[in-house]
Design an enzyme around this catalytic site. Structure first.
Site, short mmCIF file in Angstrom:
data_model
loop_
_atom_site.label_atom_id
_atom_site.label_comp_id
_atom_site.label_asym_id
_atom_site.label_seq_id
_atom_site.Cartn_x
_atom_site.Cartn_y
_atom_site.Cartn_z
N GLU A 146 -9.04 -6.20 -8.34
CA GLU A 146 -9.36 -4.87 -7.69
C GLU A 146 -8.47 -3.97 -7.48
O GLU A 146 -8.73 -2.90 -7.87
CB GLU A 146 -9.83 -5.24 -6.12
CG GLU A 146 -10.22 -4.07 -5.26
CD GLU A 146 -10.76 -4.25 -4.01
OE1 GLU A 146 -11.15 -3.36 -3.19
OE2 GLU A 146 -10.76 -5.58 -3.62
N ASP A 147 -7.10 -4.39 -7.59
CA ASP A 147 -6.09 -3.66 -7.58
C ASP A 147 -5.04 -3.39 -8.63
O ASP A 147 -4.00 -2.83 -8.73
CB ASP A 147 -5.07 -4.04 -6.31
CG ASP A 147 -5.86 -3.63 -4.93
OD1 ASP A 147 -6.97 -2.75 -5.00
OD2 ASP A 147 -5.88 -4.52 -4.03
#
Length: 721
Positions: free
Chosen positions: A75-76
Site C-alpha cells: 500500500e505504501d
C-alpha cells in the site's frame, strides 16, 4: 529498534517461531520503507515492528508475525505482490494482499463506500482470519500513537475504533485488545472525562488493593486447605467500562461497587466448581449476579464462573473463576484457537464462528448500505442471554430479545408463522423481553404472517432482516396491484385506451423506474403521482386516444353508481391504512390519498387533517369501502350526563348488550355532572350507531358523541382484526 533488538525481543516465543523467516521479513520491510517517516518522526519501519510484536504476544505463528512486518509494503511503497511472493513466499504475499485490499476504512465516508469497505473486511476475514488479526495489531499500534495526528483525524479514527474495531475484537473474544482499543478511543473522544476518571481511580488504588487483599488472603488459605491449587489476583477494570457503568447507572465512581474484582485461576473445570463452593461458604453470594459461562459459553468462546459476594466491610466483590486455558482464551480469543500448522483449528472453532458465517450470509442480500451498517453494529456488540426450547435445547440470543427473535432463531418458517408464545408455560405478548433461563414455546399458525410492527421490538439482525425482506416483498406486491388499479381506473375515467407495453416502459424509464411493474408499484406506494405518469403518457391533449364506453360499461356504472372508486375490503392490503386522527369505519363518507412510500391512507371526508395535505387533488383517490365481517375498528366516544350510583355499570351493560367489545372506559365526576370516554370495537357505521343509541338510552346520559380528532398522545390505538 534494530534488527538484532527486535529478534531478541522475540526469544520468549522462539520455540514456535522461525526467526530466520521473521528476520528476512524485517530486512524486506526495512528496505521497502527506507526513508519513510511517521508523523511522530520515527522511521516508518518501527510501526511494522510494533505490529509484529503485538502478533507475537498473541502467540501467533511465524507466518503471521512475518506478514505483520510487511503488511504495509504493497500500500505504501512501490513493492509489488510478485516481489513479495519471490522474497517471502506465496502465503505471506496472499495475506498482505488481503490486508491491502481492505484499504483505509473511513468512518465518515459516504455510506455506500463505508458499507463496501466493511464488506471487503468481512470477506477477507472469511478467506483468512489472520488478515483480521493483523488489522487488529495495526489499529492498536496506530491508536497508541494517535496523538501525533491532527485533531479531526484523531477523532474520526477513534470513533471508528470504538464503533467497529472494539466490537469486532469483542465478538472474536479478544478482550485484551478490545479493552485497550476502548480505553484509547475514550481518551481521544472524551479527554476530560478520561483524565478525571483516571486520576480518581489512581487515588483510590491503595484502598482498593487493601480491600482485595482482605478477600484474597482468606481465600488462598481456604483453597489450599481444600487441596485446590490456584492463582489469585485483582482483576483490573478498564476505564471505559467503568465510565459506561457510571453513565448507564447514573452513579458516581464511589457507588460502582464491582470495581472490586478478583480472578481465581485453577487447573481444571472440576476445580472451578470446587472453588465456587468454597467461596460461597466464606461469603454470602448475591444470587442474581451468578453466571455460569462454563456450562453455557458465550458465542465469542468466553468461559468462566462469575459470582458476586458480600465481602469484608460490606463491600460487593465480583469473583471470576476459570482454568488457565479459559483465561488464555478470554484474553486473546480466536488467536488462542488459531492453529494454522494443524489446519483450520477444528470443528470447535467452526462452531464458535457460526455467528460470523451468518453475517456473511445475510450481507450478500443487503442492498441498502444503511441497513447493512445497522445490522453489522447490532451483531458486533451485544450481551447474551440463554433460553431453552420446551425440549431443553439451549438457544443463545442477545439481551433484550423477544419471542419473535427466538422463533426466527429456531427456524425461519417458525418465525414467519409465529402467532403467539408461552414463556415458562404462561402466555405472553410477542414484545415481551426474554430472560436467561426462560423456557420458550412458540405457537404457530399457517395463516399468520409477519407484521411491520414487529420491527419495533425485534432485537436480532436475523429476525430484522427476514421481516424487512418479507414486508418489502409484500408491500411491493400490494403496491403493484394498487398502482395498476389506480392507473386503469384513471384511464377508464377519461375513457382512454390503455397504452401499449412499449409506451408504458418508456414512461417508466423517464420517471427513473426500471420496469412497468416498478412504475405501477411506485404509483401504488406514492413515490410517483398519477399526474406524472399521465403527463408522460399523454404530453398533449391531442395524444389522448379517447374511446367510447360500451353499453355494458354504462349499465355497470349506473348499477354501481360510480366506477371511479378504488374498491377496498379487509385489511390484508399492507398499502392501505386507516387514519387514526378521524377513526373512519365502513359506512362513513371517506376518501383516500396516496402518501409517499406508505400507500393509501383513508380519512373521513370531514377530517380536519385533510386541509393540511399538500397536493391533495393530485394524490386523492376515491374509495369504495366494502365492510368485512371479520374486521373491526376502534372508535373513541365521549359521554356526558348527570351523576348517580351505578351509572358506570349501566353504561357498560348497555354496550355489552349490543355484542360490542369495550377496550377501555373512564367516567369522571365533575361539579356539573359527569364526563367520560369509552373506546369501543365496531364493524361499521351501522354497528357504531347502534352502540351510541344504546348508551343514550341509559338513565343519566345526556349526550354521546363520536370524538372527531385524537390528540397526538392518544393515537396509539390501532385497527384490530
Amino acid at each position: 529498534m534494530t534488527r538484532k533488538q527486535f529478534l531478541k525481543s522475540l526469544e520468549p516465543f522462539g520455540e514456535r517461531l522461525d526467526l530466520d523467516l521473521v528476520g528476512r521479513a524485517y530486512d524486506f520491510s526495512e528496505r521497502a520503507h527506507e526513508g519513510q517517516k511517521r508523523l511522530s518522526g520515527e522511521a516508518f519501519v518501527t510501526h511494522c515492528v510494533e505490529v509484529a510484536r503485538i502478533l507475537a504476544e498473541l502467540h501467533l505463528d511465524d507466518t503471521t508475525v512475518a506478514a505483520g512486518l510487511v503488511h504495509d509494503v504493497l500500500e505504501d511503497t512501490g513493492t509489488t505482490a510478485a516481489d513479495l511472493r519471490e522474497a517471502l513466499g506465496p502465503e505471506i504475499a496472499e495475506i498482505v494482499d488481503g490486508v491491502t485490499k481492505i484499504g483505509h476504512i473511513s468512518f465518515r465516508s459516504v455510506e455506500e463506500r463505508q458499507a463496501e469497505n466493511y464488506r471487503k473486511l468481512l470477506l477477507s476475514i472469511a478467506k483468512d482470519l489472520r488478515i483480521l488479526l493483523i488489522k487488529f495489531a495495526d489499529r492498536l499500534h496506530n491508536m497508541r500513537t494517535l496523538e501525533f495526528l491532527p485533531e479531526e483525524k484523531r477523532r474520526r479514527i477513534a470513533l471508528e475504533t470504538r464503533e467497529i474495531y472494539a466490537p469486532l475484537a469483542h465478538r472474536f473474544g479478544m478482550a485484551k485488545i478490545r479493552w485497550e482499543l476502548e480505553d484509547l478511543a475514550f481518551k481521544f473522544l472524551e479527554g476530560d472525562a478520561y483524565q478525571d476518571l483516571a486520576k480518581k481511580i489512581v487515588r483510590k488504588r491503595k484502598e482498593r488493593e487493601r480491600l482485595i487483599q482482605s478477600v484474597a488472603e482468606p481465600l488462598v488459605e481456604a483453597l489450599t486447605q481444600a487441596g485446590v491449587q490456584a492463582e489469585i489476583g485483582g482483576r483490573p477494570k478498564h476505564l471505559y467500562s467503568v465510565y459506561r457503568k457510571m453513565v448507564v447507572r447514573e452513579k458516581p465512581l464511589e457507588e460502582i461497587y464491582d470495581l472490586l474484582a478478583i480472578r481465581v485461576l485453577v487447573p481444571s473445570v472440576r476445580d472451578c466448581y470446587h472453588a465456587l463452593g468454597i467461596i460461597h461458604t466464606l461469603w454470602t453470594p448475591l444470587h442474581e449476579r451468578f453466571k455460569d459461562y462454563i456450562a453455557t459459553p458465550k458465542s465469542n468462546m468466553y468461559q468462566s464462573l462469575h459470582t458476586t459476594v458480600f465481602g469484608p466491610e460490606g463491600h460487593l466483590f465480583e469473583i471470576q473463576i476459570r482454568t488457565l486455558e479459559m483465561h488464555r482464551t478470554a484474553e486473546i480469543g480466536i488467536a488462542a484457537h488459531w492453529r494454522y500448522k494443524e489446519g483450520s483449528g477444528g470443528s470447535e472453532l467452526d462452531e464458535r464462528l457460526a455467528w460470523f458465517r451468518q453475517i456473511l450470509d445475510w450481507q450478500k442480500e443487503m442492498t441498502d448500505p444503511r441497513e447493512f451498517l445497522e445490522y453489522l453494529k447490532i451483531d458486533l456488540f451485544k450481551d447474551e442471554i440463554f433460553v431453552f426450547t420446551p425440549k431443553g435445547d439451549l438457544i443463545q440470543l442477545p439481551a433484550g430479545s423477544t419471542p419473535i427473535d427466538f422463533a426466527f432463531q429456531v427456524h425461519t418458517q417458525v418465525g414467519l408463522h409465529c402467532a403467539g408464545a408461552r414463556i415458562n408455560d404462561r402466555l405472553v405478548p410477542l414484545h415481551k423481553q426474554l430472560q436467561s433461563g426462560d423456557t420458550v414455546q412458540i405457537l404457530t399458525n399457517p395463516g399468520q404472517r409477519p407484521s411491520r410492527d414487529w420491527l419495533n421490538f425485534v432485537h436480532t439482525s436475523k429476525a430484522r432482516q427476514i421481516i424487512r425482506k418479507w414486508v418489502r416483498e409484500e408491500e411491493f406486491k400490494n403496491s403493484l396491484a394498487l398502482g395498476r388499479e389506480m392507473l386503469e381506473k384513471e384511464l377508464r375515467r377519461h375513457r382512454v385506451s390503455r397504452p401499449d407495453d412499449e409506451e408504458l416502459l418508456a414512461a417508466a424509464r423517464h420517471l427513473k423506474q426500471s420496469s412497468v411493474e416498478a412504475l405501477y408499484a411506485a404509483v401504488g406506494s406514492g413515490d410517483v403521482s398519477l399526474s406524472q405518469v399521465w403527463n408522460e403518457l399523454f404530453p398533449t391533449e391531442e395524444e389522448v386516444r379517447r374511446r367510447p364506453s360500451s353499453a355494458f360499461e354504462r349499465l355497470v356504472e349506473k348499477v354501481k353508481g360510480s366506477s371511479n372508486g378504488l374498491r377496498i375490503q379487509g385489511i390484508d392490503n399492507m398499502m392501505v391504512r386507516y387514519s387514526q386522527c378521524c377513526q373512519p369505519v365502513p359506512g362513513d363518507d371517506v376518501m383516500g390519498y396516496v402518501t409517499r412510500g406508505r400507500g393509501v391512507s383513508i380519512h373521513r371526508t370531514d377530517c380536519p387533517n385533510l386541509l393540511s395535505i399538500p397536493d391533495l387533488s393530485d394524490r386523492r383517490v376515491e374509495i369504495i369501502w366494502e365492510s368485512d365481517k371479520n374486521q373491526s375498528f376502534l372508535v373513541r366516544l365521549v359521554v356526558s350526563g348527570t351523576d348517580r350510583r351505578g351509572l358506570f355499570a349501566d353504561v357498560a351493560g348497555a354496550v355489552s348488550r349490543t355484542s360490542t367489545n369495550m377496550k377501555s372506559a373512564e367516567l369522571t365526576a365533575l361539579e356539573t355532572g359527569i364526563e367520560g370516554t369509552f373506546v369501543v370495537e365496531v364493524r361499521d357505521l351501522q354497528h357504531l350507531n347502534k352502540v351510541m343509541d344504546a348508551m343514550r338510552r341509559v338513565e343519566g346520559i345526556l349526550a354521546v358523541e363520536r370524538k372527531e380528532y385524537l390528540a397526538s398522545n392518544e393515537r396509539g390505538i390501532e385497527t384490530v382484526a
